[in-house]
Design an enzyme around this catalytic site. Structure first.
Site, PDB file in Angstrom:
ATOM      1  CG  ASP A  34      -2.083   0.933   1.153  1.00 18.22           C
ATOM      2  OD1 ASP A  34      -3.150   0.520   0.969  1.00 18.22           O
ATOM      3  OD2 ASP A  34      -1.821   2.100   0.918  1.00 18.22           O
ATOM      4  CB  ILE A  35       0.818   4.200  -2.067  1.00 18.48           C
ATOM      5  CG1 ILE A  35       1.966   4.989  -2.789  1.00 18.48           C
ATOM      6  CG2 ILE A  35      -0.425   5.149  -1.955  1.00 18.48           C
ATOM      7  CD1 ILE A  35       1.472   5.727  -4.000  1.00 18.48           C
ATOM      8  CG  ASN A  94     -12.424  -0.601   3.795  1.00 21.65           C
ATOM      9  OD1 ASN A  94     -12.472  -0.891   4.726  1.00 21.65           O
ATOM     10  ND2 ASN A  94     -11.164   0.096   3.529  1.00 21.65           N
ATOM     11  N   GLY A 100     -16.476   2.177   3.140  1.00 26.05           N
ATOM     12  CA  GLY A 100     -15.093   2.982   3.369  1.00 26.05           C
ATOM     13  C   GLY A 100     -14.249   2.593   2.004  1.00 26.05           C
ATOM     14  CD  GLN A 101     -14.701  -0.851  -3.040  1.00 25.39           C
ATOM     15  OE1 GLN A 101     -15.797  -1.314  -2.696  1.00 25.39           O
ATOM     16  NE2 GLN A 101     -13.741  -1.469  -3.992  1.00 25.39           N
ATOM     17  CG  HIS A 107      -8.500  -3.039  -2.386  1.00 30.13           C
ATOM     18  ND1 HIS A 107      -9.257  -2.397  -3.109  1.00 30.13           N
ATOM     19  CD2 HIS A 107      -8.232  -2.288  -1.169  1.00 30.13           C
ATOM     20  CE1 HIS A 107      -9.757  -1.364  -2.618  1.00 30.13           C
ATOM     21  NE2 HIS A 107      -9.062  -1.563  -1.568  1.00 30.13           N
ATOM     22  CG  HIS A 109      -6.604  -2.792   2.918  1.00 33.13           C
ATOM     23  ND1 HIS A 109      -5.933  -1.612   2.911  1.00 33.13           N
ATOM     24  CD2 HIS A 109      -7.881  -2.493   2.434  1.00 33.13           C
ATOM     25  CE1 HIS A 109      -6.697  -0.812   2.294  1.00 33.13           C
ATOM     26  NE2 HIS A 109      -7.733  -1.261   1.858  1.00 33.13           N
TER      27      HIS A 109
HETATM   28  P1  AMP Z   1      -9.814   1.498   0.112  1.00 30.33           P
HETATM   29  O1  AMP Z   1     -10.205   2.623   1.216  1.00 30.33           O
HETATM   30  O2  AMP Z   1      -9.953   0.299   0.784  1.00 30.33           O
HETATM   31  O3  AMP Z   1     -10.567   1.547  -1.299  1.00 30.33           O
HETATM   32  O4  AMP Z   1      -8.239   1.644   0.081  1.00 30.33           O
HETATM   33  C1  AMP Z   1      -7.512   1.896  -0.995  1.00 30.33           C
HETATM   34  C2  AMP Z   1      -6.057   1.753  -0.694  1.00 30.33           C
HETATM   35  O5  AMP Z   1      -5.369   1.895  -1.943  1.00 30.33           O
HETATM   36  C3  AMP Z   1      -5.482   2.897   0.288  1.00 30.33           C
HETATM   37  O6  AMP Z   1      -4.985   2.251   1.337  1.00 30.33           O
HETATM   38  C4  AMP Z   1      -4.504   3.452  -0.638  1.00 30.33           C
HETATM   39  O7  AMP Z   1      -3.342   4.050   0.179  1.00 30.33           O
HETATM   40  C5  AMP Z   1      -4.238   2.572  -1.669  1.00 30.33           C
HETATM   41  N1  AMP Z   1      -3.494   3.172  -2.779  1.00 30.33           N
HETATM   42  C6  AMP Z   1      -4.073   3.837  -3.569  1.00 30.33           C
HETATM   43  N2  AMP Z   1      -3.443   4.274  -4.834  1.00 30.33           N
HETATM   44  C7  AMP Z   1      -2.271   3.270  -4.637  1.00 30.33           C
HETATM   45  C8  AMP Z   1      -1.175   3.069  -5.645  1.00 30.33           C
HETATM   46  N3  AMP Z   1      -1.080   3.644  -6.527  1.00 30.33           N
HETATM   47  N4  AMP Z   1      -0.266   2.102  -4.876  1.00 30.33           N
HETATM   48  C9  AMP Z   1      -0.372   1.271  -3.752  1.00 30.33           C
HETATM   49  N5  AMP Z   1      -1.698   1.774  -2.980  1.00 30.33           N
HETATM   50  C10 AMP Z   1      -2.274   2.599  -3.496  1.00 30.33           C
END
Ligand code: AMP
Ligand code: ZN
Length: 120
Positions: A34-35, A94, A100-101, A107, A109
């Site tokens: 995760d970024i 999420n 919270g998505q 995906h 986490h």
């Molecule tokens: P969600 O709220 O479950 O949709 O979380 C999306 C997740 O994707 C968040 O934790 C972000 O930090 C992560 N994210 C968004 N863009 C990227 C990216 N380019 N590379 C890695 N993680 C990312």
């Protein structure tokens, strides 16, 4: 096997159009860091095929989702999560805006490592 949504950030990561720090890859599944990590270990597992969320998953996806989930213990350990029960990890999926998505490509986490974490 692949349905690619050109507007989807995780489809772009799967296609290599946006860089990611890869944790694992096979024909159907990609895992990457995760970024914006909440925890010392924080990576995401995604199906390579664009599935918008857990709300779209059905019986035809049982094998894919089973494989995705059963990869987690191995990858968590490889990435530095400490052993159960003193260690362990948290899995979050999420789903939808009220869930919270933010990124609408399914995906999971996986978060772990020593506390405190920045969130969660
Ligand atoms: P969600 O709220 O479950 O949709 O979380 C999306 C997740 O994707 C968040 O934790 C972000 O930090 C992560 N994210 C968004 N863009 C990227 C990216 N380019 N590379 C890695 N993680 C990312
Ligand atoms: Zn996608």
């Amino acid at each position: 096997m692949s349905t690619h949504d050109p507007n989807c950030i995780f489809c772009k990561i799967v296609a290599g159009q946006i860089p990611s720090r890869k944790v694992y890859e096979d024909e159907d599944i990609l895992a990457f860091h995760d970024i914006q990590p909440w925890a010392p270990v924080h990576f995401l597992l995604v199906p390579k095929r664009h599935i918008a969320s857990m709300a779209q998953v059905g019986p035809d996806d049982a094998a894919l989702m089973g494989r995705l989930m059963t990869l987690i213990p191995r990858l968590a350990a490889e990435q530095g999560c400490n052993p159960y029960p003193e260690g362990g990890f948290r899995i979050v999926c999420n789903t939808g805006v009220e869930g919270g998505q933010e990124v609408h490509h399914l995906h999971v986490h996986v978060m772990g490592g020593p506390r405190p974490w920045s969130r969660g």
